[in-house]
Design a protein around this motif. Structure first.
Motif, PDB file in Angstrom:
ATOM      1  N   TYR A 169       0.884  -1.426   0.028  1.00 51.52           N
ATOM      2  CA  TYR A 169      -0.198  -0.027   0.019  1.00 51.52           C
ATOM      3  C   TYR A 169       0.798   1.322   0.073  1.00 51.52           C
ATOM      4  O   TYR A 169       2.264   1.157   0.407  1.00 51.52           O
ATOM      5  CB  TYR A 169      -0.956   0.019   1.231  1.00 51.52           C
ATOM      6  N   PHE A 170       0.206   2.493  -0.231  1.00 54.19           N
ATOM      7  CA  PHE A 170       1.174   3.666  -0.261  1.00 54.19           C
ATOM      8  C   PHE A 170       0.379   4.744   0.505  1.00 54.19           C
ATOM      9  O   PHE A 170       0.757   4.705   1.436  1.00 54.19           O
ATOM     10  CB  PHE A 170       1.274   4.017  -1.781  1.00 54.19           C
ATOM     11  N   ASN A 171      -0.943   5.086  -0.032  1.00 52.06           N
ATOM     12  CA  ASN A 171      -1.516   6.075   0.768  1.00 52.06           C
ATOM     13  C   ASN A 171      -2.619   5.650   1.717  1.00 52.06           C
ATOM     14  O   ASN A 171      -3.142   6.107   2.831  1.00 52.06           O
ATOM     15  CB  ASN A 171      -2.488   7.175  -0.182  1.00 52.06           C
ATOM     16  N   ASN A 186      -0.656   3.268 -10.361  1.00 49.83           N
ATOM     17  CA  ASN A 186      -0.641   4.673  -9.774  1.00 49.83           C
ATOM     18  C   ASN A 186      -0.938   5.501 -10.799  1.00 49.83           C
ATOM     19  O   ASN A 186      -0.065   5.760 -11.756  1.00 49.83           O
ATOM     20  CB  ASN A 186       0.732   4.808  -9.393  1.00 49.83           C
ATOM     21  N   GLY A 187      -2.187   6.013 -10.921  1.00 54.12           N
ATOM     22  CA  GLY A 187      -2.886   6.891 -11.741  1.00 54.12           C
ATOM     23  C   GLY A 187      -4.198   7.070 -11.759  1.00 54.12           C
ATOM     24  O   GLY A 187      -4.885   6.582 -10.866  1.00 54.12           O
ATOM     25  N   ASN A 219       6.365   4.339 -13.588  1.00 49.66           N
ATOM     26  CA  ASN A 219       5.704   4.242 -12.388  1.00 49.66           C
ATOM     27  C   ASN A 219       5.075   3.086 -12.008  1.00 49.66           C
ATOM     28  O   ASN A 219       4.824   2.594 -10.990  1.00 49.66           O
ATOM     29  CB  ASN A 219       5.019   5.521 -12.164  1.00 49.66           C
ATOM     30  N   ASN A 220       4.443   2.560 -13.284  1.00 50.54           N
ATOM     31  CA  ASN A 220       3.526   1.396 -13.073  1.00 50.54           C
ATOM     32  C   ASN A 220       3.996  -0.027 -13.780  1.00 50.54           C
ATOM     33  O   ASN A 220       4.286  -1.006 -13.249  1.00 50.54           O
ATOM     34  CB  ASN A 220       2.340   1.713 -13.583  1.00 50.54           C
ATOM     35  N   GLY A 280     -10.199   9.308 -23.180  1.00 55.18           N
ATOM     36  CA  GLY A 280      -9.479   9.893 -22.126  1.00 55.18           C
ATOM     37  C   GLY A 280      -8.660   8.876 -21.450  1.00 55.18           C
ATOM     38  O   GLY A 280      -8.327   9.076 -20.340  1.00 55.18           O
ATOM     39  N   THR A 281      -8.779   7.602 -21.608  1.00 56.82           N
ATOM     40  CA  THR A 281      -8.262   6.369 -21.048  1.00 56.82           C
ATOM     41  C   THR A 281      -6.954   5.798 -21.708  1.00 56.82           C
ATOM     42  O   THR A 281      -6.470   4.886 -21.488  1.00 56.82           O
ATOM     43  CB  THR A 281      -9.194   5.252 -20.861  1.00 56.82           C
ATOM     44  N   SER A 282      -6.334   6.623 -22.705  1.00 55.85           N
ATOM     45  CA  SER A 282      -5.323   6.094 -23.470  1.00 55.85           C
ATOM     46  C   SER A 282      -4.176   5.703 -22.680  1.00 55.85           C
ATOM     47  O   SER A 282      -3.397   4.700 -22.936  1.00 55.85           O
ATOM     48  CB  SER A 282      -4.942   7.046 -24.785  1.00 55.85           C
ATOM     49  N   VAL A 283      -3.582   6.537 -21.670  1.00 54.16           N
ATOM     50  CA  VAL A 283      -2.490   6.077 -20.975  1.00 54.16           C
ATOM     51  C   VAL A 283      -2.721   4.872 -20.173  1.00 54.16           C
ATOM     52  O   VAL A 283      -1.925   3.884 -19.885  1.00 54.16           O
ATOM     53  CB  VAL A 283      -2.295   7.540 -19.921  1.00 54.16           C
ATOM     54  N   TYR A 284      -3.836   4.938 -19.220  1.00 48.80           N
ATOM     55  CA  TYR A 284      -4.398   3.733 -18.583  1.00 48.80           C
ATOM     56  C   TYR A 284      -4.287   2.372 -19.551  1.00 48.80           C
ATOM     57  O   TYR A 284      -3.706   1.706 -19.080  1.00 48.80           O
ATOM     58  CB  TYR A 284      -5.531   4.103 -17.665  1.00 48.80           C
TER      59      TYR A 284
END
Length: 237
Positions: free
Chosen positions: A32-34, A83-84, A105-106, A143-147
């Motif tokens: 976990y992180f947050n 993470n994103g 990061n992923n 809007g989900t191209s990065v994911y």
């Protein structure tokens, strides 16, 4: 075959998977992180749970976690961490750095952790790798191209992990669940959520137990159950 590494196991889908495994008696080392409060709550409720806080953007923390993995000697790896954001902006408006940073990061941490686990699995002549992807791979929202590009990379990598390691008793399968409301989607427009549900054949959101049942199959389905990419979408896509 009862020790599990689960990345991102204190919230959302990861938490649901975590609780399922803990109830089944698996020993789970989850990251976990947050979500520290949730992680500590899980740890206090289950003696077989061990929470590990890590920032996957830090190479030194990944090195320390790799040492922790070696000491834990897992039998199963579930790659769930991301993470994103699910929805960001249109592809043509996305800065190149955004694609690069999200990949670093992923994907890179996931590859490093998987390499560490495969080395252990090969020595044991047994292992299970399960990647949590998304049905958005088949029908991307705007809007989900990065994911989606990150998830698609892992989908393709899964095929290599499956074929390269099956002779060592290691299987690799991926699960792409349809939309399930979690904190990950908290910034998503409510009208978009309603639209997704209205077009879904069952007219009801996926439940955590639906994913857990397939997790169980990936773990206990045997050595021939390998290289599969399972869509949990009621044949919508």
């Amino acid at each position: 075959m009862n020790r599990v590494i689960l990345t991102g196991g204190s919230s959302g889908i990861g938490k649901a998977i975590n609780l399922f495994l803990l109830e089944k008696g698996y020993e789970v080392l989850f990251t976990y992180f947050n979500s520290g409060e949730s992680a500590k709550e899980i740890e206090s409720q289950y003696n077989n749970a061990k929470a590990y806080q890590i920032d996957f953007k830090s190479s030194s923390e990944i090195d320390r976690f790799s040492a922790e993995i070696e000491d834990f000697s897992p039998d199963i790896l579930i790659n769930n961490y991301y993470n994103g954001s699910f929805i960001d902006t249109y592809f043509h408006k996305t800065e190149t750095e955004k694609f690069l940073n999200d990949f670093k990061n992923n994907i890179i941490p996931t590859l490093q952790i998987t390499q560490e686990c495969i080395a252990i699995f090969r020595k044991k002549k047994f292992g299970r790798i399960i990647n949590i992807l998304s049905s958005s791979l088949n029908s991307p929202a705007m809007g989900t191209s990065v994911y989606n590009s990150n998830k698609a990379y892992l989908q393709q990598m899964s095929k290599s992990w499956a074929i390269e390691n099956v002779k060592f008793g290691i299987t690799c399968n991926s699960i792409s669940p349809s939309f399930i409301p979690t904190d990950f989607h908290k910034n998503m427009d409510e009208r978009m959520k309603e639209n997704i549900l209205s077009r879904y054949p069952l007219k009801e959101n996926l439940e955590s137990k639906d994913i857990s049942n397939v997790i169980d199959l990936c773990i206990n389905g045997g050595k021939h159950f390998n290289g599969n990419h399972i869509f949990l979408d009621a044949s919508y896509y």
